[in-house]
Write a protein that holds these residues in place. Structure first.
Motif, short mmCIF file in Angstrom:
data_model
loop_
_atom_site.label_atom_id
_atom_site.label_comp_id
_atom_site.label_asym_id
_atom_site.label_seq_id
_atom_site.Cartn_x
_atom_site.Cartn_y
_atom_site.Cartn_z
N GLU A 370 -126.34 69.79 48.76
CA GLU A 370 -127.35 70.77 49.12
C GLU A 370 -128.76 70.20 48.89
O GLU A 370 -129.00 69.53 47.90
CB GLU A 370 -127.17 72.04 48.27
CG GLU A 370 -125.84 72.76 48.48
CD GLU A 370 -125.71 73.41 49.84
OE1 GLU A 370 -126.76 73.60 50.51
OE2 GLU A 370 -124.57 73.73 50.24
N ASP A 371 -129.65 70.46 49.82
CA ASP A 371 -131.04 70.02 49.72
C ASP A 371 -131.14 68.54 49.35
O ASP A 371 -131.71 68.16 48.32
CB ASP A 371 -131.77 70.87 48.68
CG ASP A 371 -133.29 70.69 48.75
OD1 ASP A 371 -133.79 70.15 49.76
OD2 ASP A 371 -133.97 71.07 47.78
N PRO A 372 -130.57 67.65 50.17
CA PRO A 372 -130.49 66.24 49.81
C PRO A 372 -131.85 65.56 49.61
O PRO A 372 -131.94 64.62 48.81
CB PRO A 372 -129.74 65.61 51.00
CG PRO A 372 -129.90 66.58 52.12
CD PRO A 372 -129.97 67.93 51.49
N GLU A 373 -132.88 66.01 50.30
CA GLU A 373 -134.18 65.36 50.14
C GLU A 373 -134.78 65.57 48.76
O GLU A 373 -135.69 64.85 48.35
CB GLU A 373 -135.15 65.85 51.23
CG GLU A 373 -134.74 65.41 52.63
CD GLU A 373 -135.83 65.66 53.66
OE1 GLU A 373 -137.00 65.84 53.26
OE2 GLU A 373 -135.52 65.66 54.87
N TYR A 381 -128.15 58.72 52.36
CA TYR A 381 -127.10 59.72 52.60
C TYR A 381 -126.86 59.82 54.11
O TYR A 381 -127.68 60.36 54.85
CB TYR A 381 -127.56 61.06 52.04
CG TYR A 381 -126.59 62.22 52.17
CD1 TYR A 381 -125.23 62.05 52.38
CD2 TYR A 381 -127.05 63.54 52.06
CE1 TYR A 381 -124.37 63.12 52.48
CE2 TYR A 381 -126.20 64.63 52.16
CZ TYR A 381 -124.86 64.40 52.36
OH TYR A 381 -123.99 65.47 52.46
N TRP A 382 -125.73 59.25 54.54
CA TRP A 382 -125.34 59.32 55.95
C TRP A 382 -124.15 60.26 56.07
O TRP A 382 -123.04 59.94 55.64
CB TRP A 382 -124.98 57.93 56.46
CG TRP A 382 -126.10 56.93 56.26
CD1 TRP A 382 -127.23 56.79 57.01
CD2 TRP A 382 -126.17 55.94 55.22
NE1 TRP A 382 -128.00 55.77 56.51
CE2 TRP A 382 -127.39 55.23 55.41
CE3 TRP A 382 -125.35 55.58 54.16
CZ2 TRP A 382 -127.79 54.20 54.57
CZ3 TRP A 382 -125.74 54.55 53.32
CH2 TRP A 382 -126.94 53.87 53.52
N LYS A 383 -124.37 61.41 56.67
CA LYS A 383 -123.30 62.39 56.83
C LYS A 383 -122.33 62.00 57.95
O LYS A 383 -121.19 62.42 57.97
CB LYS A 383 -123.90 63.78 57.11
CG LYS A 383 -124.71 64.34 55.97
CD LYS A 383 -125.32 65.70 56.31
CE LYS A 383 -124.28 66.79 56.35
NZ LYS A 383 -123.72 67.09 55.01
N GLY A 397 -133.96 61.58 53.23
CA GLY A 397 -135.39 61.69 53.45
C GLY A 397 -136.12 60.36 53.35
O GLY A 397 -137.34 60.30 53.57
N HIS A 398 -135.41 59.27 53.09
CA HIS A 398 -136.05 57.96 52.94
C HIS A 398 -136.11 57.18 54.26
O HIS A 398 -136.69 56.10 54.30
CB HIS A 398 -135.33 57.14 51.88
CG HIS A 398 -135.38 57.74 50.51
ND1 HIS A 398 -136.56 57.94 49.82
CD2 HIS A 398 -134.40 58.23 49.71
CE1 HIS A 398 -136.30 58.50 48.65
NE2 HIS A 398 -135.00 58.71 48.56
#
Length: 423
Positions: A370-373, A381-383, A397-398
């Motif tokens: 949740e809220d990865p950024e 984070y690659w979904k 977010g990077h």
């Protein structure tokens, strides 16, 4: 004439028994006679989506709002005139399908779908109509993990054309799933991360890692890659530096292994083998300062070691793209097109952390962040939930999106990752 009448009689009996399209086509090709005007059986219409089976799963992630399915009406052979085919949703079939499927699903409310037309036309001399679309909307209103049925059927056809009973209906099982429903297939492919190149301004996010956690969800379809004997199936990392994989020389191919500077965990153990075609959440936690490493399978510790590694921080963003020793997902060594160490299967939810994730953190968050950024310590984070294309977005977010080595990327349909942390 007598022989032709017998063949027609056979067809009439067989059609009520559920004769298949392939059987009809095999009959039509059994000799070289031109049957454009003189057929050994009556011409029939059916739905292309029901050609092989009359049930289809339409499963989607709980966040999906819209969707679409496409069908067409088909003839076994061309007709001398345009054929109008009536297509409709048939609520009366719900009980029959529930009985067959041993379910208690409800009919999908009409407010959630629209047929582009209820009259498909197969032009003279052709065997297939223009596509008929079933457009779905407001799907986020559906109850999560509940099942709905939508039987779409041919009700009639003009021109004296019969309807093939066994393939006239396609029944969609519609489910808004709480599970992951999209993953990428890595057979003959892998992903690189351009932003991890040592010359990239974003590489620093994965350098100087005193603590490291790798996570991924995987399903291996073939450990041996067909008839070729393999020793390694790569999950992610850098060869001979910091690699998470299955197998090794003299090590079971179906067992997880982590290697940091050629320090390896665990020892070979046939009680720790993974199965093909099974979804697993896999993770490794490496603390360079404490010099400990642990491997987790489905959120539970599988292997642990002390006095591990050389105490030096990890730098994942220090290699040049195109070289053997760079960070990759699903590939680790050899020529770019050498797939001897690739992962023949699906992968999603790939993550890199600069923290030593606890067993509880891993277990609770195996299937989503949740809220990865704003997640502390999440570096990448690659979904892999794109469903198409050759770019996997970095949700941390990077901005370190991953890029497929080959343009031909396979995103299999019908995926539903089993959730193993539901109590």
């Amino acid at each position: 004439m007598k022989k032709r009448r017998i063949l027609k009689g056979v067809f009439i009996v067989a059609s009520f028994a559920g004769i298949t399209v392939s059987m009809l086509l095999s009959l039509s090709s059994c000799n070289n006679k031109d049957y454009s005007n003189d057929s050994p059986f009556d011409n029939v219409v059916y739905l292309d989506a029901a050609e092989l089976k009359d049930v289809s799963n339409f499963t989607f992630n709980r966040t999906i709002k819209t969707g679409q399915q496409v069908i067409s009406a088909k003839l076994v052979r061309p007709a001398a005139n345009d054929i109008n085919v009536s297509i409709k949703v048939s609520p009366s079939l719900i009980d029959a399908y529930n009985a067959r499927l041993e379910t208690d699903y409800t009919l999908l409310d009409p407010k959630y779908y629209t047929l582009s037309t209820e009259q498909a036309v197969i032009p003279q001399g052709k065997t297939i109509s223009a596509p008929v679309t079933i457009d779905f909307d407001a799907l986020t209103e559906l109850t999560i993990d509940a099942g709905y049925l939508l039987p779409v059927t041919i009700s009639q056809a003009t021109g004296g054309i019969g309807i093939l009973d066994g393939s006239k209906t396609i029944c969609y099982i519609i489910r808004r799933s709480s599970a992951i429903t999209t993953a990428v297939n890595l057979k003959d492919n892998y992903f690189e991360v351009p932003g991890f190149d040592k010359n990239s301004p974003t590489a620093g996010i994965v350098n100087g890692l005193k603590q490291l956690t790798y996570e991924a969800i995987i399903r291996v379809n073939d450990f041996n890659y067909g008839t070729k004997k393999k020793e390694i199936c790569t999950i992610m990392g850098i060869e001979q530096y910091c690699l998470f994989r299955l197998g090794d020389a003299g090590f079971p191919l179906q067992q997880l292994q982590f290697a940091a500077n050629e320090n390896k965990i665990p020892n070979a153990d046939n009680s720790k083998l993974l199965l093909s075609n099974e979804w697993y959440h896999v993770a490794v936690v490496y603390d360079t300062e404490a010099r400990t490493a642990s491997i987790y399978l489905d959120g539970r510790e599988q292997s642990h070691t002390e006095d591990y590694g050389n105490g030096v921080a990890i730098n994942l963003g220090m290699q040049e793209r195109g070289k053997d020793f760079m960070f990759k997902i699903g590939h680790s060594f050899g020529e770019p097109d050498d797939m001897s160490r690739q992962l023949d299967g699906e992968i999603c939810e790939v993550r890199i952390w600069n923290t030593a994730r606890t067993q509880e953190e891993i277990y609770k968050n195996m299937y989503n962040i949740e809220d990865p950024e704003n997640a502390p310590g999440l570096c990448a984070y690659w979904k892999f939930n794109e469903g198409e294309g050759d770019i996997a977005k970095d949700f941390s977010g990077h901005g370190n999106d991953a890029k497929a080595h080959n343009k031909a990327v396979l995103w299999p349909a019908g995926i539903e990752v089993t959730q193993k942390n539901k109590e």
